[in-house]
Motif scaffolding. Structure first.
Motif, PDB file in Angstrom:
ATOM      1  N   TYR A 171       0.835  -1.198   0.000  1.00  0.00           N
ATOM      2  CA  TYR A 171       0.000   0.000   0.000  1.00  0.00           C
ATOM      3  C   TYR A 171       0.874   1.255   0.000  1.00  0.00           C
ATOM      4  N   LYS A 185       0.509   4.255  -1.191  1.00  0.00           N
ATOM      5  CA  LYS A 185      -0.130   5.561  -0.989  1.00  0.00           C
ATOM      6  C   LYS A 185      -0.949   5.646   0.293  1.00  0.00           C
ATOM      7  N   THR A 186      -1.435   4.532   0.780  1.00  0.00           N
ATOM      8  CA  THR A 186      -2.291   4.556   1.969  1.00  0.00           C
ATOM      9  C   THR A 186      -1.648   3.832   3.139  1.00  0.00           C
ATOM     10  N   GLY A 216      -2.760   4.730   7.153  1.00  0.00           N
ATOM     11  CA  GLY A 216      -3.985   4.126   7.671  1.00  0.00           C
ATOM     12  C   GLY A 216      -3.793   2.657   7.990  1.00  0.00           C
TER      13      GLY A 216
END
Length: 89
Positions: free
Chosen positions: A61, A63-64, A67
């Motif tokens: 992941y 870009k994320t 989170g």
């Protein structure tokens, strides 16, 4: 004008003084202008399981990541993670 030594460099210097001369940690820390608590401090972020988990999350992941880190319950902030990834890249 010379740069001041970084904390890790001062710690290595104090360790060397203690090992080579046999003086106390208290005195070695005074010589290199460092507190004894800093001398004995061990980094909590150098856990290999956490590092491998972070690398896995970064690969899956990109870009994320933040989170996902929070969902995994890892003890890292976004700033710490970003600095860690910049070092690796």
């Amino acid at each position: 004008m010379k740069k001041a030594l970084k904390l890790c460099e001062r710690k290595e210097l104090a360790e060397g003084v203690v090992n080579e001369t046999g003086i106390t940690v208290h005195r070695a820390c005074k010589i290199v202008c460092m507190s004894r608590s800093t001398y004995y401090y061990g980094h909590k972020k150098d856990d290999p399981t956490v590092i491998s988990k972070l690398l896995d999350l970064a690969a899956r992941y990109p870009k994320t990541y933040y989170g996902k880190i929070r969902l995994e319950g890892l003890p890292w902030t976004e700033k710490e993670y970003s600095a860690f990834i910049e070092i690796l890249i």
